[in-house]
Motif scaffolding. Structure first.
Motif, mmCIF file in Angstrom:
data_model
loop_
_atom_site.group_PDB
_atom_site.id
_atom_site.type_symbol
_atom_site.label_atom_id
_atom_site.label_comp_id
_atom_site.label_asym_id
_atom_site.label_seq_id
_atom_site.Cartn_x
_atom_site.Cartn_y
_atom_site.Cartn_z
ATOM 1 N N TYR A 44 7.338 2.236 5.778
ATOM 2 C CA TYR A 44 7.388 1.171 6.775
ATOM 3 C C TYR A 44 6.888 1.686 8.116
ATOM 4 O O TYR A 44 7.139 2.835 8.485
ATOM 5 N N THR A 45 6.183 0.812 8.851
ATOM 6 C CA THR A 45 5.810 1.145 10.217
ATOM 7 C C THR A 45 7.022 0.915 11.115
ATOM 8 O O THR A 45 8.022 0.336 10.679
ATOM 9 N N LYS A 46 6.932 1.332 12.355
ATOM 10 C CA LYS A 46 8.055 1.119 13.280
ATOM 11 C C LYS A 46 8.299 -0.360 13.558
ATOM 12 O O LYS A 46 9.346 -0.733 14.066
ATOM 13 N N HIS A 47 7.324 -1.211 13.174
ATOM 14 C CA HIS A 47 7.471 -2.656 13.354
ATOM 15 C C HIS A 47 7.957 -3.343 12.076
ATOM 16 O O HIS A 47 8.008 -4.569 12.009
ATOM 17 N N GLY A 48 8.282 -2.547 11.060
ATOM 18 C CA GLY A 48 8.830 -3.091 9.823
ATOM 19 C C GLY A 48 7.805 -3.516 8.793
ATOM 20 O O GLY A 48 8.160 -4.080 7.756
ATOM 21 N N GLU A 49 6.531 -3.246 9.053
ATOM 22 C CA GLU A 49 5.502 -3.578 8.066
ATOM 23 C C GLU A 49 5.571 -2.592 6.900
ATOM 24 O O GLU A 49 5.717 -1.395 7.104
ATOM 25 N N HIS A 50 5.455 -3.110 5.705
ATOM 26 C CA HIS A 50 5.490 -2.293 4.488
ATOM 27 C C HIS A 50 4.062 -1.848 4.183
ATOM 28 O O HIS A 50 3.176 -2.659 3.997
ATOM 29 N N VAL A 51 3.838 -0.548 4.107
ATOM 30 C CA VAL A 51 2.523 0.033 3.894
ATOM 31 C C VAL A 51 2.415 0.515 2.446
ATOM 32 O O VAL A 51 3.360 1.072 1.895
ATOM 33 N N LYS A 52 1.263 0.296 1.831
ATOM 34 C CA LYS A 52 1.004 0.726 0.456
ATOM 35 C C LYS A 52 -0.158 1.711 0.425
ATOM 36 O O LYS A 52 -1.102 1.606 1.194
ATOM 37 N N SER A 76 3.831 -8.653 -9.680
ATOM 38 C CA SER A 76 4.699 -7.767 -8.914
ATOM 39 C C SER A 76 5.998 -8.473 -8.534
ATOM 40 O O SER A 76 5.994 -9.666 -8.224
ATOM 41 N N GLY A 77 7.063 -7.725 -8.535
ATOM 42 C CA GLY A 77 8.353 -8.267 -8.126
ATOM 43 C C GLY A 77 8.498 -8.373 -6.618
ATOM 44 O O GLY A 77 9.431 -9.005 -6.125
ATOM 45 N N ARG A 78 7.590 -7.744 -5.902
ATOM 46 C CA ARG A 78 7.616 -7.776 -4.440
ATOM 47 C C ARG A 78 6.357 -8.467 -3.935
ATOM 48 O O ARG A 78 5.398 -8.635 -4.684
ATOM 49 N N GLU A 79 6.361 -8.831 -2.667
ATOM 50 C CA GLU A 79 5.190 -9.455 -2.051
ATOM 51 C C GLU A 79 4.732 -8.613 -0.875
ATOM 52 O O GLU A 79 5.549 -8.164 -0.069
ATOM 53 N N TYR A 85 -4.721 -7.966 -0.541
ATOM 54 C CA TYR A 85 -6.028 -7.512 -0.060
ATOM 55 C C TYR A 85 -6.694 -6.576 -1.071
ATOM 56 O O TYR A 85 -7.861 -6.756 -1.419
ATOM 57 N N ARG A 86 -5.951 -5.569 -1.558
ATOM 58 C CA ARG A 86 -6.521 -4.584 -2.484
ATOM 59 C C ARG A 86 -6.932 -5.228 -3.800
ATOM 60 O O ARG A 86 -8.003 -4.931 -4.345
ATOM 61 N N MET A 87 -6.119 -6.104 -4.334
ATOM 62 C CA MET A 87 -6.427 -6.706 -5.630
ATOM 63 C C MET A 87 -7.635 -7.647 -5.535
ATOM 64 O O MET A 87 -8.473 -7.675 -6.433
ATOM 65 N N GLU A 89 -10.014 -7.228 -3.378
ATOM 66 C CA GLU A 89 -11.117 -6.275 -3.214
ATOM 67 C C GLU A 89 -11.598 -5.750 -4.570
ATOM 68 O O GLU A 89 -12.801 -5.522 -4.770
ATOM 69 N N LEU A 90 -10.695 -5.561 -5.514
ATOM 70 C CA LEU A 90 -11.049 -5.060 -6.843
ATOM 71 C C LEU A 90 -11.629 -6.140 -7.756
ATOM 72 O O LEU A 90 -12.146 -5.830 -8.826
ATOM 73 N N GLY A 91 -11.519 -7.392 -7.356
ATOM 74 C CA GLY A 91 -12.051 -8.481 -8.175
ATOM 75 C C GLY A 91 -11.032 -9.099 -9.114
ATOM 76 O O GLY A 91 -11.390 -9.850 -10.026
ATOM 77 N N ILE A 92 -9.757 -8.798 -8.888
ATOM 78 C CA ILE A 92 -8.701 -9.387 -9.720
ATOM 79 C C ILE A 92 -8.465 -10.822 -9.267
ATOM 80 O O ILE A 92 -8.198 -11.069 -8.099
#
Length: 184
Positions: A44-52, A76-79, A85-87, A89-92
């Motif tokens: 998590y960033t200091k602003h609470g954003e979840h980073v992958k 995915s069980g999470r959002e 963005y990544r998926m 980008e991969l064409g999913i």
């Protein structure tokens, strides 16, 4: 893409024939995200954003599957916006997040795509994935999954989630498909 014969032989040498037969029928491969595409860490960033953090080799494996005409989806069980963005980008095309009842989503997607559950593979790593793993034709997991999850998988990657496990699974599917076409 044609893999060298030695490559397919290496990948398939310890895979039982019944698993190879299941993999050869895959038309849709579904992956969990946390613990499969990622190492499962919660950053998590200091602003609470979840980073992958994603592995480039995993992404290339997914693109290779798509290029060979195999549909790919994530459930995915999470959002998380980074996942979306990544998926994309991969064409999913089939991206399902914040899903608790994953089997219901798999059945719905099966109906949408008119693909039998016998032609679906799934890679997961936690208790929330087990219903799907028990239902699909081919189930995969990662070595950092709980032992009870690994025990129901048809195949467990050598690499941990987020560290090439998805690519291993994609390479296995592509090797089976190539070998199947050569021998049948």
């Amino acid at each position: 893409m044609i893999y060298p014969k030695e490559f397919t032989e290496m990948l398939l040498q310890d895979i039982p024939e019944n698993i190879i037969n299941s993999i050869s029928k895959i038309k849709l491969m579904i992956f969990d995200v946390d613990g499969v595409f990622t190492d499962g860490s919660m950053l998590y960033t200091k602003h609470g954003e979840h980073v992958k953090k994603f592995n480039a080799l995993d992404g290339k494996g997914v693109q290779l599957l798509i290029n060979k005409g195999i549909e790919v989806a994530i459930i995915s069980g999470r959002e998380n916006d980074a996942v979306l963005y990544r998926m994309i980008e991969l064409g999913i095309k089939f991206i399902y997040q914040n899903v608790i009842a994953k089997l219901d989503t798999v059945i719905s997607l099966s109906n949408i795509l008119n693909i039998s559950i016998n032609n679906i593979g799934f890679m997961g790593d936690d208790i929330i994935d087990m219903d799907v793993m028990n239902k699909v034709s081919f189930s995969a997991s990662v070595p950092n999954a709980p032992k009870y999850v690994q025990s129901i998988a048809n195949w467990v990657s050598k690499s941990n989630g987020g560290n090439g496990a998805v690519r291993e699974c994609c390479d296995l599917i592509l090797a089976v498909k190539q070998n199947y076409l050569i021998h049948y």
